[in-house]
Design a protein around this motif. Sequence first.
Motif, PDB file in Angstrom:
ATOM      1  N   UNK A  75      36.745 -71.528  22.003  1.00  0.00           N
ATOM      2  CA  UNK A  75      36.204 -72.471  22.977  1.00  0.00           C
ATOM      3  C   UNK A  75      37.185 -72.665  24.126  1.00  0.00           C
ATOM      4  N   UNK A  76      38.478 -72.714  23.814  1.00  0.00           N
ATOM      5  CA  UNK A  76      39.505 -72.883  24.844  1.00  0.00           C
ATOM      6  C   UNK A  76      39.452 -71.741  25.860  1.00  0.00           C
ATOM      7  N   UNK A  77      39.294 -70.517  25.390  1.00  0.00           N
ATOM      8  CA  UNK A  77      39.215 -69.360  26.293  1.00  0.00           C
ATOM      9  C   UNK A  77      37.957 -69.436  27.155  1.00  0.00           C
ATOM     10  N   UNK A  78      36.837 -69.848  26.563  1.00  0.00           N
ATOM     11  CA  UNK A  78      35.594 -69.984  27.326  1.00  0.00           C
ATOM     12  C   UNK A  78      35.721 -71.035  28.412  1.00  0.00           C
ATOM     13  N   UNK A  79      36.229 -72.208  28.054  1.00  0.00           N
ATOM     14  CA  UNK A  79      36.341 -73.282  29.030  1.00  0.00           C
ATOM     15  C   UNK A  79      37.304 -72.904  30.147  1.00  0.00           C
ATOM     16  N   UNK A  80      38.383 -72.240  29.814  1.00  0.00           N
ATOM     17  CA  UNK A  80      39.331 -71.811  30.838  1.00  0.00           C
ATOM     18  C   UNK A  80      38.714 -70.829  31.811  1.00  0.00           C
ATOM     19  N   UNK A  81      37.922 -69.927  31.298  1.00  0.00           N
ATOM     20  CA  UNK A  81      37.289 -68.906  32.133  1.00  0.00           C
ATOM     21  C   UNK A  81      36.244 -69.528  33.055  1.00  0.00           C
ATOM     22  N   UNK A  82      35.389 -70.379  32.523  1.00  0.00           N
ATOM     23  CA  UNK A  82      34.286 -70.928  33.312  1.00  0.00           C
ATOM     24  C   UNK A  82      34.732 -72.044  34.232  1.00  0.00           C
ATOM     25  N   UNK A  83      35.755 -72.795  33.847  1.00  0.00           N
ATOM     26  CA  UNK A  83      36.220 -73.897  34.687  1.00  0.00           C
ATOM     27  C   UNK A  83      36.692 -73.384  36.043  1.00  0.00           C
ATOM     28  N   UNK A  84      37.326 -72.215  36.058  1.00  0.00           N
ATOM     29  CA  UNK A  84      37.797 -71.630  37.318  1.00  0.00           C
ATOM     30  C   UNK A  84      36.636 -71.322  38.256  1.00  0.00           C
TER      31      UNK A  84
ATOM     32  N   UNK B  18      38.537 -62.784  26.968  1.00  0.00           N
ATOM     33  CA  UNK B  18      39.156 -61.959  25.933  1.00  0.00           C
ATOM     34  C   UNK B  18      39.015 -62.646  24.576  1.00  0.00           C
ATOM     35  N   UNK B  19      38.774 -61.868  23.547  1.00  0.00           N
ATOM     36  CA  UNK B  19      38.689 -62.409  22.192  1.00  0.00           C
ATOM     37  C   UNK B  19      40.097 -62.758  21.728  1.00  0.00           C
ATOM     38  N   UNK B  20      40.362 -64.061  21.608  1.00  0.00           N
ATOM     39  CA  UNK B  20      41.712 -64.498  21.267  1.00  0.00           C
ATOM     40  C   UNK B  20      41.805 -65.197  19.913  1.00  0.00           C
ATOM     41  N   UNK B  21      40.708 -65.298  19.204  1.00  0.00           N
ATOM     42  CA  UNK B  21      40.712 -65.914  17.876  1.00  0.00           C
ATOM     43  C   UNK B  21      40.470 -64.863  16.811  1.00  0.00           C
ATOM     44  N   UNK B  22      40.970 -65.131  15.603  1.00  0.00           N
ATOM     45  CA  UNK B  22      40.796 -64.199  14.499  1.00  0.00           C
ATOM     46  C   UNK B  22      40.206 -64.940  13.309  1.00  0.00           C
TER      47      UNK B  22
ATOM     48  N   UNK C  46      37.440 -60.709   8.859  1.00  0.00           N
ATOM     49  CA  UNK C  46      38.283 -59.711   9.537  1.00  0.00           C
ATOM     50  C   UNK C  46      37.697 -59.339  10.900  1.00  0.00           C
ATOM     51  N   UNK C  47      37.376 -60.389  11.660  1.00  0.00           N
ATOM     52  CA  UNK C  47      36.795 -60.167  12.985  1.00  0.00           C
ATOM     53  C   UNK C  47      37.519 -61.029  14.012  1.00  0.00           C
ATOM     54  N   UNK C  48      37.306 -60.699  15.282  1.00  0.00           N
ATOM     55  CA  UNK C  48      37.880 -61.463  16.383  1.00  0.00           C
ATOM     56  C   UNK C  48      36.742 -62.157  17.119  1.00  0.00           C
ATOM     57  N   UNK C  49      37.070 -63.276  17.774  1.00  0.00           N
ATOM     58  CA  UNK C  49      36.066 -64.025  18.511  1.00  0.00           C
ATOM     59  C   UNK C  49      36.704 -64.718  19.707  1.00  0.00           C
ATOM     60  N   UNK C  50      35.871 -65.174  20.630  1.00  0.00           N
ATOM     61  CA  UNK C  50      36.330 -65.909  21.802  1.00  0.00           C
ATOM     62  C   UNK C  50      36.362 -67.392  21.429  1.00  0.00           C
TER      63      UNK C  50
END
Length: 53
Positions: free
Chosen positions: A40-49, A25-29, A34-38
């Motif tokens: 690094x923390x969200x990426x690492x959490x998703x892939x680490x699992x 999910x895009x959790x950064x702003x 005026x855009x949203x982005x994913x």
Amino acid sequence: MKTSESIANIAKALSGFQSEVKQPEKDGTNPHFKSKYVTLFANMGRYRKTITP
């Protein structure tokens, strides 16, 4: 350098990994653009699992 004759094994593993991982999910702003982005923390959490045994 050693090279493989075939990439079949790595291609199969990569395909399996890509089917398991969904887009985080895009959790950064970015207020400047005026855009949203994913983040690094969200990426690492998703892939680490997925990649940890």
